[in-house]
Design a protein around this motif. Structure first.
Motif, PDB file in Angstrom:
ATOM      1  N   LEU A  83      31.727  37.518  93.220  1.00  0.00           N
ATOM      2  CA  LEU A  83      31.454  37.616  94.656  1.00  0.00           C
ATOM      3  C   LEU A  83      30.587  36.453  95.126  1.00  0.00           C
ATOM      4  O   LEU A  83      30.862  35.835  96.153  1.00  0.00           O
ATOM      5  N   ILE A  84      29.551  36.127  94.370  1.00  0.00           N
ATOM      6  CA  ILE A  84      28.653  35.032  94.734  1.00  0.00           C
ATOM      7  C   ILE A  84      29.417  33.706  94.747  1.00  0.00           C
ATOM      8  O   ILE A  84      29.252  32.885  95.649  1.00  0.00           O
ATOM      9  N   ALA A  85      30.257  33.498  93.741  1.00  0.00           N
ATOM     10  CA  ALA A  85      30.997  32.233  93.606  1.00  0.00           C
ATOM     11  C   ALA A  85      31.949  31.992  94.775  1.00  0.00           C
ATOM     12  O   ALA A  85      32.227  30.838  95.115  1.00  0.00           O
ATOM     13  N   GLN A  86      32.423  33.055  95.412  1.00  0.00           N
ATOM     14  CA  GLN A  86      33.348  32.895  96.541  1.00  0.00           C
ATOM     15  C   GLN A  86      32.726  32.081  97.673  1.00  0.00           C
ATOM     16  O   GLN A  86      33.413  31.306  98.313  1.00  0.00           O
ATOM     17  N   GLY A  87      31.451  32.265  97.917  1.00  0.00           N
ATOM     18  CA  GLY A  87      30.798  31.555  99.010  1.00  0.00           C
ATOM     19  C   GLY A  87      29.916  30.419  98.540  1.00  0.00           C
ATOM     20  O   GLY A  87      29.064  29.954  99.281  1.00  0.00           O
ATOM     21  N   PHE A  88      30.116  29.970  97.324  1.00  0.00           N
ATOM     22  CA  PHE A  88      29.238  28.972  96.719  1.00  0.00           C
ATOM     23  C   PHE A  88      29.903  27.608  96.731  1.00  0.00           C
ATOM     24  O   PHE A  88      31.070  27.479  96.405  1.00  0.00           O
ATOM     25  N   ASN A  89      29.151  26.575  97.084  1.00  0.00           N
ATOM     26  CA  ASN A  89      29.706  25.223  97.147  1.00  0.00           C
ATOM     27  C   ASN A  89      29.175  24.295  96.061  1.00  0.00           C
ATOM     28  O   ASN A  89      29.434  23.111  96.077  1.00  0.00           O
ATOM     29  N   THR A  90      28.411  24.825  95.121  1.00  0.00           N
ATOM     30  CA  THR A  90      27.827  24.006  94.065  1.00  0.00           C
ATOM     31  C   THR A  90      28.860  23.751  92.975  1.00  0.00           C
ATOM     32  O   THR A  90      29.698  24.588  92.697  1.00  0.00           O
ATOM     33  N   LYS A  91      28.786  22.598  92.347  1.00  0.00           N
ATOM     34  CA  LYS A  91      29.659  22.260  91.227  1.00  0.00           C
ATOM     35  C   LYS A  91      28.797  21.981  90.010  1.00  0.00           C
ATOM     36  O   LYS A  91      27.757  21.339  90.095  1.00  0.00           O
ATOM     37  N   CYS A  92      29.234  22.439  88.858  1.00  0.00           N
ATOM     38  CA  CYS A  92      28.546  22.165  87.601  1.00  0.00           C
ATOM     39  C   CYS A  92      29.210  20.944  86.977  1.00  0.00           C
ATOM     40  O   CYS A  92      30.407  20.944  86.715  1.00  0.00           O
ATOM     41  N   ASP A  93      28.433  19.894  86.734  1.00  0.00           N
ATOM     42  CA  ASP A  93      28.999  18.642  86.243  1.00  0.00           C
ATOM     43  C   ASP A  93      28.788  18.425  84.741  1.00  0.00           C
ATOM     44  O   ASP A  93      28.877  17.317  84.249  1.00  0.00           O
ATOM     45  N   SER A  94      28.554  19.482  83.994  1.00  0.00           N
ATOM     46  CA  SER A  94      28.324  19.359  82.555  1.00  0.00           C
ATOM     47  C   SER A  94      29.626  19.504  81.781  1.00  0.00           C
ATOM     48  O   SER A  94      30.437  20.389  82.059  1.00  0.00           O
ATOM     49  N   LEU A 108      33.958  30.311  86.694  1.00  0.00           N
ATOM     50  CA  LEU A 108      32.742  30.529  87.477  1.00  0.00           C
ATOM     51  C   LEU A 108      31.703  29.457  87.186  1.00  0.00           C
ATOM     52  O   LEU A 108      31.034  28.959  88.097  1.00  0.00           O
ATOM     53  N   ALA A 109      31.550  29.092  85.911  1.00  0.00           N
ATOM     54  CA  ALA A 109      30.547  28.100  85.515  1.00  0.00           C
ATOM     55  C   ALA A 109      30.813  26.756  86.188  1.00  0.00           C
ATOM     56  O   ALA A 109      29.865  26.055  86.563  1.00  0.00           O
ATOM     57  N   TYR A 110      32.074  26.389  86.347  1.00  0.00           N
ATOM     58  CA  TYR A 110      32.384  25.143  87.058  1.00  0.00           C
ATOM     59  C   TYR A 110      31.863  25.172  88.492  1.00  0.00           C
ATOM     60  O   TYR A 110      31.571  24.135  89.074  1.00  0.00           O
ATOM     61  N   LYS A 111      31.720  26.383  89.056  1.00  0.00           N
ATOM     62  CA  LYS A 111      31.198  26.527  90.419  1.00  0.00           C
ATOM     63  C   LYS A 111      29.680  26.693  90.464  1.00  0.00           C
ATOM     64  O   LYS A 111      29.104  26.888  91.517  1.00  0.00           O
ATOM     65  N   GLY A 112      29.026  26.672  89.289  1.00  0.00           N
ATOM     66  CA  GLY A 112      27.578  26.794  89.255  1.00  0.00           C
ATOM     67  C   GLY A 112      27.068  28.216  89.209  1.00  0.00           C
ATOM     68  O   GLY A 112      25.892  28.477  89.430  1.00  0.00           O
ATOM     69  N   VAL A 113      27.961  29.169  88.901  1.00  0.00           N
ATOM     70  CA  VAL A 113      27.625  30.589  88.822  1.00  0.00           C
ATOM     71  C   VAL A 113      28.112  31.106  87.468  1.00  0.00           C
ATOM     72  O   VAL A 113      29.146  30.662  86.984  1.00  0.00           O
ATOM     73  N   ALA A 114      27.378  32.032  86.862  1.00  0.00           N
ATOM     74  CA  ALA A 114      27.819  32.580  85.579  1.00  0.00           C
ATOM     75  C   ALA A 114      27.295  33.996  85.401  1.00  0.00           C
ATOM     76  O   ALA A 114      26.475  34.468  86.183  1.00  0.00           O
ATOM     77  N   TYR A 115      27.796  34.648  84.351  1.00  0.00           N
ATOM     78  CA  TYR A 115      27.275  35.953  83.963  1.00  0.00           C
ATOM     79  C   TYR A 115      26.921  35.917  82.485  1.00  0.00           C
ATOM     80  O   TYR A 115      27.384  35.046  81.735  1.00  0.00           O
ATOM     81  N   HIS A 116      26.072  36.871  82.094  1.00  0.00           N
ATOM     82  CA  HIS A 116      25.548  36.907  80.724  1.00  0.00           C
ATOM     83  C   HIS A 116      25.381  38.362  80.334  1.00  0.00           C
ATOM     84  O   HIS A 116      24.694  39.109  81.020  1.00  0.00           O
ATOM     85  N   HIS A 117      26.020  38.777  79.256  1.00  0.00           N
ATOM     86  CA  HIS A 117      25.845  40.130  78.732  1.00  0.00           C
ATOM     87  C   HIS A 117      26.273  40.157  77.275  1.00  0.00           C
ATOM     88  O   HIS A 117      26.808  39.177  76.757  1.00  0.00           O
ATOM     89  N   ALA A 118      26.024  41.270  76.614  1.00  0.00           N
ATOM     90  CA  ALA A 118      26.290  41.384  75.180  1.00  0.00           C
ATOM     91  C   ALA A 118      27.783  41.343  74.847  1.00  0.00           C
ATOM     92  O   ALA A 118      28.142  41.152  73.688  1.00  0.00           O
ATOM     93  N   GLY A 119      28.649  41.478  75.828  1.00  0.00           N
ATOM     94  CA  GLY A 119      30.086  41.485  75.575  1.00  0.00           C
ATOM     95  C   GLY A 119      30.719  40.103  75.487  1.00  0.00           C
ATOM     96  O   GLY A 119      31.884  39.985  75.106  1.00  0.00           O
ATOM     97  N   ILE A 120      29.987  39.072  75.853  1.00  0.00           N
ATOM     98  CA  ILE A 120      30.557  37.724  75.726  1.00  0.00           C
ATOM     99  C   ILE A 120      30.145  37.140  74.374  1.00  0.00           C
ATOM    100  O   ILE A 120      29.187  37.593  73.757  1.00  0.00           O
ATOM    101  N   SER A 121      30.884  36.147  73.931  1.00  0.00           N
ATOM    102  CA  SER A 121      30.627  35.592  72.598  1.00  0.00           C
ATOM    103  C   SER A 121      29.255  34.930  72.533  1.00  0.00           C
ATOM    104  O   SER A 121      28.711  34.488  73.552  1.00  0.00           O
ATOM    105  N   LEU A 122      28.725  34.851  71.339  1.00  0.00           N
ATOM    106  CA  LEU A 122      27.434  34.195  71.127  1.00  0.00           C
ATOM    107  C   LEU A 122      27.493  32.737  71.582  1.00  0.00           C
ATOM    108  O   LEU A 122      26.559  32.232  72.199  1.00  0.00           O
ATOM    109  N   ASN A 123      28.612  32.083  71.308  1.00  0.00           N
ATOM    110  CA  ASN A 123      28.811  30.694  71.741  1.00  0.00           C
ATOM    111  C   ASN A 123      28.689  30.584  73.260  1.00  0.00           C
ATOM    112  O   ASN A 123      27.962  29.734  73.775  1.00  0.00           O
ATOM    113  N   ASP A 124      29.395  31.449  73.984  1.00  0.00           N
ATOM    114  CA  ASP A 124      29.352  31.416  75.449  1.00  0.00           C
ATOM    115  C   ASP A 124      27.956  31.737  75.972  1.00  0.00           C
ATOM    116  O   ASP A 124      27.481  31.103  76.917  1.00  0.00           O
TER     117      ASP A 124
END
Length: 170
Positions: A83-94, A108-124
């Motif tokens: 939802l946040i990313a829909q109205g977000f104009n930031t770009k992640c340049d990494s 989402l990360a390309y837009k400068g927004v992300a999520y973090h929880h135990a269900g994503i991989s350790l790498n992510d």
């Protein structure tokens, strides 16, 4: 503060409550509480109301700086970030975003927004934490897992409710 302690407590780890006044901080905190008048009895409807308020709160208080949004569930972190990313104009340049395995998280990360929880991989998780530390990710939606054991600085913290769900219920 007792609600937050209870929210962070799990059956495996009990949160310790330490209270300090602001004289111990090198940088003073500004605390803002925005309550919402909600008459809904269904917690899922309340979650939708809370989620829809988050983008406005970020615009109102973040001044374009890093924002950490604590959510009660894994699903809530993902929905809120989208939802946040829909109205977000930031770009992640990494270039590190290319190494994210989860396609939704990568988009989402390309837009400068992300999520973090135990269900994503350790790498992510590690990539997202580092991108947030480096201010490449501006908004991070997380469950309480990030609050336990990960030291990340940010400008604005939003706690989107203090309800905690477990196998026993709310």
């Amino acid at each position: 503060i007792c609600d937050i302690k209870e929210w962070l407590t799990t059956k495996f780890r009990k949160a310790k409550l330490l209270t300090f006044d602001s004289t111990y901080r090198p940088i003073q905190l500004k605390k803002i509480v925005e309550g919402l008048p909600i008459d809904l009895k269904n917690s899922f409807q309340q979650e939708k109301v809370f989620m829809n308020k988050v983008p406005d709160l970020i615009k109102k208080y973040s001044n374009g700086n890093s924002t950490l949004v604590f959510c009660a569930t894994r699903n809530s972190t993902q929905q809120t970030a989208q939802l946040i990313a829909q109205g977000f104009n930031t770009k992640c340049d990494s270039n590190n975003v290319d190494y994210i395995e989860d396609d939704v998280l990568k988009r989402l990360a390309y837009k400068g927004v992300a999520y973090h929880h135990a269900g994503i991989s350790l790498n992510d998780r590690k990539i997202i934490e580092n991108l947030f530390r480096d201010n490449k990710i501006v908004v991070l939606c997380s469950t309480s897992t990030l609050a336990v054991g990960v030291n990340i600085n940010c400008y604005l913290v939003i706690i989107k409710g203090t309800t905690h769900w477990s196998a026993e219920g709310e």
